[in-house]
Design a protein around this motif. Structure first.
Motif, PDB file in Angstrom:
ATOM      1  N   ILE A  14       0.837  -1.205   0.000  1.00  0.00           N
ATOM      2  CA  ILE A  14       0.000   0.000   0.000  1.00  0.00           C
ATOM      3  C   ILE A  14       0.865   1.244   0.000  1.00  0.00           C
ATOM      4  N   SER A  15       1.957   1.218   0.768  1.00  0.00           N
ATOM      5  CA  SER A  15       2.839   2.391   0.813  1.00  0.00           C
ATOM      6  C   SER A  15       3.464   2.647  -0.558  1.00  0.00           C
ATOM      7  N   GLY A  16       3.802   1.600  -1.291  1.00  0.00           N
ATOM      8  CA  GLY A  16       4.356   1.765  -2.633  1.00  0.00           C
ATOM      9  C   GLY A  16       3.349   2.376  -3.594  1.00  0.00           C
ATOM     10  N   GLN A  17       2.079   1.950  -3.469  1.00  0.00           N
ATOM     11  CA  GLN A  17       1.044   2.521  -4.329  1.00  0.00           C
ATOM     12  C   GLN A  17       0.855   4.008  -4.038  1.00  0.00           C
ATOM     13  N   LEU A  18       0.898   4.370  -2.746  1.00  0.00           N
ATOM     14  CA  LEU A  18       0.789   5.784  -2.389  1.00  0.00           C
ATOM     15  C   LEU A  18       1.973   6.575  -2.938  1.00  0.00           C
ATOM     16  N   ARG A  19       3.174   6.005  -2.869  1.00  0.00           N
ATOM     17  CA  ARG A  19       4.357   6.686  -3.402  1.00  0.00           C
ATOM     18  C   ARG A  19       4.234   6.874  -4.918  1.00  0.00           C
ATOM     19  N   ARG A  20       3.764   5.856  -5.625  1.00  0.00           N
ATOM     20  CA  ARG A  20       3.582   5.984  -7.074  1.00  0.00           C
ATOM     21  C   ARG A  20       2.595   7.111  -7.392  1.00  0.00           C
ATOM     22  N   TYR A  21       1.512   7.179  -6.609  1.00  0.00           N
ATOM     23  CA  TYR A  21       0.537   8.260  -6.793  1.00  0.00           C
ATOM     24  C   TYR A  21       1.195   9.616  -6.552  1.00  0.00           C
ATOM     25  N   ALA A  22       1.989   9.730  -5.479  1.00  0.00           N
ATOM     26  CA  ALA A  22       2.616  11.003  -5.126  1.00  0.00           C
ATOM     27  C   ALA A  22       3.560  11.487  -6.218  1.00  0.00           C
ATOM     28  N   PHE A  23       4.298  10.572  -6.829  1.00  0.00           N
ATOM     29  CA  PHE A  23       5.271  10.983  -7.830  1.00  0.00           C
ATOM     30  C   PHE A  23       4.638  11.302  -9.178  1.00  0.00           C
ATOM     31  N   GLN A  24       3.337  11.177  -9.299  1.00  0.00           N
ATOM     32  CA  GLN A  24       2.639  11.628 -10.499  1.00  0.00           C
ATOM     33  C   GLN A  24       2.376  13.125 -10.455  1.00  0.00           C
ATOM     34  N   HIS A  25       2.579  13.733  -9.275  1.00  0.00           N
ATOM     35  CA  HIS A  25       2.254  15.147  -9.092  1.00  0.00           C
ATOM     36  C   HIS A  25       3.507  15.970  -8.850  1.00  0.00           C
ATOM     37  N   SER A  26       3.391  17.255  -9.104  1.00  0.00           N
ATOM     38  CA  SER A  26       4.503  18.182  -8.951  1.00  0.00           C
ATOM     39  C   SER A  26       4.937  18.284  -7.488  1.00  0.00           C
TER      40      SER A  26
END
Length: 158
Positions: A71-83
């Motif tokens: 779950i933490s990896g999925q959140l990180r992937r989401y975060a790195f899609q944004h500025s």
């Protein structure tokens, strides 16, 4: 894209400008402007590396000991899609760090290693030097745990 000017690498939009004519702090700093060493050889990525969407390439050297997972990896992937200038980048990263702690505790228990949370969270030092803070933290954690179990009981009771 790196531009080579006067034996100095200047990356568009990143790093400091080593050109002393363009450095507003130059008179205050007595530093020698010498050749910048050549860029280190690019490390080869063997695991998934998350990078800012504002940088065109990976840095020359990066860590790959803890690839994003769960779950933490999925959140990180989401975060790195944004500025990086947005809360949508930083808040999910903070939440992912907290979730990763819980994921690692679960992994330790699955492997048969029971962590000594009291010692790992500095309990001995607090007991020795600041008993009041230790008691306050214990009361807070106990209250949160009781409230969580109470809420879970109310939700599943229905």
């Amino acid at each position: 894209m790196n531009l080579r000017t006067k034996d100095i690498y200047v990356s568009e939009g990143w790093g400091i400008d080593e050109n002393k004519e363009n450095d507003p702090t130059y008179p205050m700093r007595n530093r020698e402007y010498t050749k910048v060493p050549s860029r280190p050889e690019q490390q080869i990525a063997r695991v998934e590396i998350l990078q800012s969407n504002e940088r065109p390439h990976y840095t020359a050297v990066f860590g790959e000991t803890v690839p994003p997972s769960g779950i933490s990896g999925q959140l990180r992937r989401y975060a790195f899609q944004h500025s990086e200038s947005r809360y949508r980048h930083w808040l999910p990263l903070l939440l992912a760090d907290r979730i990763n702690v819980v994921e690692e505790l679960v992994n330790d228990i699955k492997k048969g290693n029971i962590p000594n949370l009291f010692v790992e969270m500095g309990g001995r030092a607090l007991w020795k030097h600041d008993k009041r803070t230790l008691l306050m933290k214990t009361a807070r954690y106990t209250l949160c745990t009781v409230a969580a179990f109470w809420l879970i009981g109310r939700v599943f009771k229905k």
